[in-house]
Write an enzyme that holds these catalytic residues in place. Structure first.
Site, PDB file in Angstrom:
ATOM      1  N   LYS A  35     130.724 100.534 166.138  1.00 22.13           N
ATOM      2  CA  LYS A  35     129.570 100.642 165.248  1.00 22.13           C
ATOM      3  C   LYS A  35     129.971 100.158 163.855  1.00 22.13           C
ATOM      4  O   LYS A  35     131.130 100.006 163.563  1.00 22.13           O
ATOM      5  CB  LYS A  35     129.104 102.101 165.153  1.00 22.13           C
ATOM      6  CG  LYS A  35     128.332 102.536 166.381  1.00 22.13           C
ATOM      7  CD  LYS A  35     127.762 103.940 166.247  1.00 22.13           C
ATOM      8  CE  LYS A  35     126.976 104.188 165.020  1.00 22.13           C
ATOM      9  NZ  LYS A  35     125.851 103.267 164.794  1.00 22.13           N
ATOM     10  N   GLY A  36     128.948  99.926 163.040  1.00 19.28           N
ATOM     11  CA  GLY A  36     129.235  99.651 161.637  1.00 19.28           C
ATOM     12  C   GLY A  36     128.944  98.242 161.168  1.00 19.28           C
ATOM     13  O   GLY A  36     129.245  97.915 160.022  1.00 19.28           O
ATOM     14  N   THR A  86     117.727  98.841 165.340  1.00 18.00           N
ATOM     15  CA  THR A  86     117.256  99.712 166.421  1.00 18.00           C
ATOM     16  C   THR A  86     116.901 101.089 165.863  1.00 18.00           C
ATOM     17  O   THR A  86     115.867 101.670 166.218  1.00 18.00           O
ATOM     18  CB  THR A  86     118.338  99.835 167.525  1.00 18.00           C
ATOM     19  OG1 THR A  86     118.931  98.561 167.734  1.00 18.00           O
ATOM     20  CG2 THR A  86     117.748 100.330 168.828  1.00 18.00           C
ATOM     21  N   ASP A  97     121.161 106.835 167.084  1.00 15.60           N
ATOM     22  CA  ASP A  97     121.664 105.680 166.338  1.00 15.60           C
ATOM     23  C   ASP A  97     121.904 104.505 167.292  1.00 15.60           C
ATOM     24  O   ASP A  97     122.036 104.692 168.509  1.00 15.60           O
ATOM     25  CB  ASP A  97     122.986 106.065 165.641  1.00 15.60           C
ATOM     26  CG  ASP A  97     123.286 105.195 164.434  1.00 15.60           C
ATOM     27  OD1 ASP A  97     122.609 104.167 164.240  1.00 15.60           O
ATOM     28  OD2 ASP A  97     124.212 105.550 163.679  1.00 15.60           O
ATOM     29  N   GLU A 105     127.545 107.439 159.513  1.00 10.21           N
ATOM     30  CA  GLU A 105     127.128 107.521 160.925  1.00 10.21           C
ATOM     31  C   GLU A 105     128.082 108.412 161.717  1.00 10.21           C
ATOM     32  O   GLU A 105     127.659 109.201 162.564  1.00 10.21           O
ATOM     33  CB  GLU A 105     127.080 106.123 161.546  1.00 10.21           C
ATOM     34  CG  GLU A 105     125.941 105.290 160.995  1.00 10.21           C
ATOM     35  CD  GLU A 105     125.948 103.841 161.459  1.00 10.21           C
ATOM     36  OE1 GLU A 105     124.884 103.219 161.434  1.00 10.21           O
ATOM     37  OE2 GLU A 105     127.018 103.331 161.831  1.00 10.21           O
TER      38      GLU A 105
HETATM   39  C1  5RP Z   1     125.138 100.234 161.372  1.00 10.99           C
HETATM   40  C2  5RP Z   1     125.360 100.378 162.819  1.00 10.99           C
HETATM   41  C3  5RP Z   1     124.258  99.961 163.727  1.00 10.99           C
HETATM   42  O1  5RP Z   1     123.879 101.040 164.501  1.00 10.99           O
HETATM   43  C4  5RP Z   1     124.739  98.846 164.589  1.00 10.99           C
HETATM   44  O2  5RP Z   1     125.202  97.805 163.740  1.00 10.99           O
HETATM   45  C5  5RP Z   1     123.621  98.312 165.494  1.00 10.99           C
HETATM   46  O3  5RP Z   1     122.678  97.648 164.723  1.00 10.99           O
HETATM   47  P1  5RP Z   1     121.366  97.018 165.338  1.00 10.99           P
HETATM   48  O4  5RP Z   1     120.551  98.162 165.883  1.00 10.99           O
HETATM   49  O5  5RP Z   1     120.718  96.336 164.172  1.00 10.99           O
HETATM   50  O6  5RP Z   1     121.765  96.039 166.420  1.00 10.99           O
HETATM   51  O7  5RP Z   1     126.382 100.822 163.289  1.00 10.99           O
HETATM   52  O8  5RP Z   1     126.263 100.576 160.617  1.00 10.99           O
END
Ligand code: 5RP
EC number: 5.3.1.6
Length: 237
Positions: A106-107, A39, A92, A115
């Site tokens: 997250k993560g 995203t 984010d 982040e």
């Molecule tokens: C990365 C994160 C991302 O923001 C989280 O995993 C969401 O990812 P995506 O937008 O691919 O669904 O925390 O460390």
């Protein structure tokens, strides 16, 4: 299979819609925290487009080497905390968003530490998700990633188990090697059977020696833009 691909495409579209909406918040002269993940990648693309087409003058602090590389490629100038200890905005994604308080997990992209540093440095932390990320209890769909020092991780894993995790497994890459973060640490993915008291869990995890940080982001989101089939909903805590 085709149906699965259709759903994946639709989810990607929703992520892009949320990302584009967040980028409308960016104004000339701003210092921006650049998130990580699929995203956030849409967000950096949209920001790069504005830099290119509108001549928008901004600078960013990326939360991963991948986001840094993307920003450089798109001509988004990068900065650091010496020049910008406070960011105007950080944008984010998230793996889970708790309805109501807007606590986050997250993560899953492995960038949780940078982040969190960037989110806490920002005056406004905008989270962009598709509607599948909304939950009534954290830990429902996503494990809580915990960044730990590689030396002694087994001990941290044992104590993380005592916090109620059913399993705490070292994250591996697709090719079967150990996943190492941009900070040279390991990630333990801790699976909880739903988290009843996220504040208490945060304290318990941080009290374990060897833990660098974890993927619970509580009381940090200023707003969450949720892209769904009926449009974008803006949630505030
Ligand atoms: C990365 C994160 C991302 O923001 C989280 O995993 C969401 O990812 P995506 O937008 O691919 O669904 O925390 O460390």
């Amino acid at each position: 299979m085709l149906q699965d691909e259709g759903i994946r495409d639709r989810v990607a579209q929703l992520k892009e819609e949320a990302a584009r909406q967040a980028v409308t918040y960016v104004e000339d002269g701003m210092a921006i925290g650049l998130g990580t993940g699929s995203t956030a990648r849409f967000m950096i693309d949209a920001l790069g487009e504005r830099v290119r087409t509108e001549g928008l003058r901004v600078c960013g602090i990326p939360t991963s080497e991948a986001s840094a590389e993307q920003a450089r490629r798109l001509g988004i100038p990068l900065t650091d905390f010496v020049n910008h200890p406070i960011l105007d905005i950080a944008i984010d994604g998230a793996d889970e968003v708790l309805r109501g308080s807007l606590g986050l997990v997250k993560g899953l992209g492995g960038a949780l530490l940078r982040e969190k540093i960037v989110a806490t440095a920002a005056k406004r932390f905008v989270v962009i998700v598709d509607q599948s990320k909304l939950v009534d209890k954290l830990g429902t769909h996503a494990p809580v990633p915990v960044e730990v020092t590689p030396w002694g991780w087994e001990r941290a894993a044992k104590w993380l188990g005592e916090t109620g995790a059913r399993a705490c497994k070292p994250r591996m890459t697709r090719d079967g090697s150990l996943f190492i973060t941009d900070n040279g640490n390991m990630i333990l993915d801790c699976h909880y059977p739903g988290i009843d008291n996220p504040d208490e869990l945060c304290q318990a995890i941080l009290a374990i020696t060897g833990v660098v940080d974890h993927g619970l982001f509580l009381g940090m989101a200023s707003e969450v833009l949720v892209a769904g089939l009926d449009g974008i909903e803006r949630l505030v805590p």
